[in-house]
Design an enzyme around this catalytic site. Structure first.
Site, short mmCIF file in Angstrom:
data_model
loop_
_atom_site.label_atom_id
_atom_site.label_comp_id
_atom_site.label_asym_id
_atom_site.label_seq_id
_atom_site.Cartn_x
_atom_site.Cartn_y
_atom_site.Cartn_z
N GLU A 249 0.89 -1.17 0.00
CA GLU A 249 0.00 0.00 0.00
C GLU A 249 0.92 1.21 0.00
OE1 GLU A 249 -1.52 3.23 0.95
OE2 GLU A 249 -1.90 2.42 2.96
N CYS A 283 -1.51 8.81 3.44
CA CYS A 283 -1.42 8.39 2.04
C CYS A 283 -2.57 8.91 1.19
CB CYS A 283 -1.35 6.88 1.95
SG CYS A 283 -2.71 6.02 2.77
#
Length: 483
Positions: A249, A283
């Site tokens: 990720e 993120c």
């Protein structure tokens, strides 16, 4: 002035604290003169001991029933909530994140653990079919030892997204926390590990050499990593020799697109929250905002007014709503990016109120920044800044926006603002991203349970959360009986 004695943090192997010959100082990013902790530094031998403990535990853990594993995970979720108050302040001191943000993170992490325990019941059932000639069963089996390499910016959530699905599927784990925010996470993992058989959860501290040792260890069957693309490539190369699975990720350059019919009163505070929560260090933060030309001046003024409400300072100081950057490397990168953006001719507004001017140079502090009059192809618009610098881009053509958004190699999240549901779906389906949030900048509770979290292109490989995320932690074994 030192606020409290440093915490000495050891490794956790087989449910026992393991000391090290070397410990690294961890300093408070908001008070650099304060030493928060002394962190054990592992090596290949430490990694080997942890992986072997996890491998030994796997031999019995994989045989436990789903019901037993799920019950222990639910107990772990309860424990996270009970222990939250004990760690939120130390988390603020190690990471620079606000106490309230840390507490909310632990609550969300507890939900993640419960969601995985619940999803496992249906997911782990075999698929059986038969006809007159034969019977087929496709069954799911755990993989083995999983190496979880996690970042500093939201360590509890991002670790539980890996640990919970791995454990419910019958795997064991070795976790490597980030060197700049390992304390709160490790304290919670040690409490959790005590609920499970020895060796099911292990923790090894250190830098890139520890991550490499995990990636090449022959008994590690998969590496799950959250972080940046540069490190992901190194892990992928290291894991290749052993043909290990990887799940990544990675970063995002998430666009937020305002349509002319959007409710600006509702959208603007949410966009600011989505851009500047954790001082922009997460993120799927809003990384760039696209605004129609006719509304541009008004939206920029509103964004600046909202950003100017922040109070910047140490997260334990009263009234502070905006903490420091976590580490020197990211701080220096952001300062350089800001200087280049200012030199390019864009309009740069540094906003907010400094809570403690005398302490400004004793931490990695930045004001929230709104950048306007900036081109779609500018550096700040095209890269992931991972910090509190938000470009606002004017557009006349939505097609041009979609082309710009999709041109890059990152595609994690995105957001879209409009009052027209049908139009929202048409536009959202044109965006190259793993997720698109409509009229908000994150998942609802329903979304947290059902959305596979992750991105496309260089924003990751595989998914986390939801029943789809469980697929990362099983192998399939097919049985075919001929009647």
């Amino acid at each position: 002035m030192q606020t409290s004695s440093p915490i000495t943090l050891d490794h956790l192997i087989g449910n026992k604290d393991v000391t090290s010959s070397s410990y690294a100082e961890l300093r408070d990013p908001g008070r650099l003169t304060d030493i928060v902790g002394l962190i054990a530094q592992g090596d290949a031998a430490t990694v080997d001991a942890a992986v072997r403990a996890a491998h030994e535990a796997f031999q019995s853990w994989k045989k436990t029933s789903y019901e037993e594993r799920a019950a222990l995970l639910r107990a772990a979720a309860d424990l996270l909530e009970v222990e939250a108050n004990a760690v939120v302040e130390i988390m603020a001191r190690e990471s620079g994140m606000l106490v309230g943000t840390n507490k909310a993170e632990i609550g969300m992490a507890a939900n993640i653990v419960r969601d995985n325990a619940e999803a496992g019941e249906e997911f782990l059932k075999p698929m059986e079919v038969s006809d007159a000639e034969s019977w087929v069963s496709v069954e799911k089996r755990p993989i083995g030892v999983i190496a979880d390499i996690v970042p500093w910016n939201a360590p509890i959530i991002l670790t539980m997204r890996k640990v919970a699905p791995a454990l419910v599927c019958g795997n064991t784990v070795v976790v490597k926390p980030a060197p700049t925010a390992p304390i709160g996470l490790t304290l919670l993992l040690k409490k959790m590990a005590a609920l499970f058989p020895a060796g099911v959860i292990n923790v090894v501290h250190g830098g890139g050499d520890v991550g490499h040792a995990l990636s090449v260890h022959p008994l590690v069957r998969k590496v799950s990593f959250t972080g940046g693309g540069t490190v992901a490539r190194q892990i992928m190369k290291a894991a290749a020799d052993g043909l290990k699975g990887v799940q990544f990720e990675l970063g995002g350059n998430d666009p937020s697109i305002l349509l002319p019919d959007a409710n600006f009163d509702d959208a603007i505070p949410k966009i600011l929250g989505g851009a500047f929560r954790r001082s922009g260090q997460f993120c799927f933060a809003v990384k760039r905002v696209y605004v129609p030309s006719e509304a541009y001046a008004d939206v920029v003024a509103r964004l600046e007014a909202e950003a100017d409400k922040f109070r910047i300072g140490h997260p334990l100081d009263k009234g502070v709503t905006f903490g420091p950057i976590n580490n020197r490397g990211q701080f220096e990168f952001l300062k350089g990016l800001l200087e280049r953006t200012r030199a390019s001719g864009a309009t740069v507004r540094e906003l907010g109120t400094v809570a403690e001017p005398d302490g400004w140079d004793n931490g990695y502090y930045m004001r929230p920044v709104i950048v306007s009059d900036i081109a779609m192809d500018a550096e700040l618009v095209q890269i992931e800044q991972f910090g509190p610098i938000l470009p606002v881009v004017k557009y006349d053509s939505l097609d041009e926006v979609i082309e710009s958004v999709n041109a890059g190699e990152l595609g994690l999240g995105s957001s879209l603002w409009t009052s027209n549901f049908d139009e929202a779906l048409k536009i959202a389906r044109r965006i190259e991203a793993g997720m698109t949030f409509i009229n908000n900048v994150g998942t609802s509770r329903l979304g947290q349970k059902n959305i596979p979290f992750g991105g496309v292109k260089q924003s990751g490989i595989g998914r986390e959360s939801s029943p789809i995320g469980l697929r990362e932690y099983v192998e399939y074994h097919a049985l075919n009986y001929h009647k």
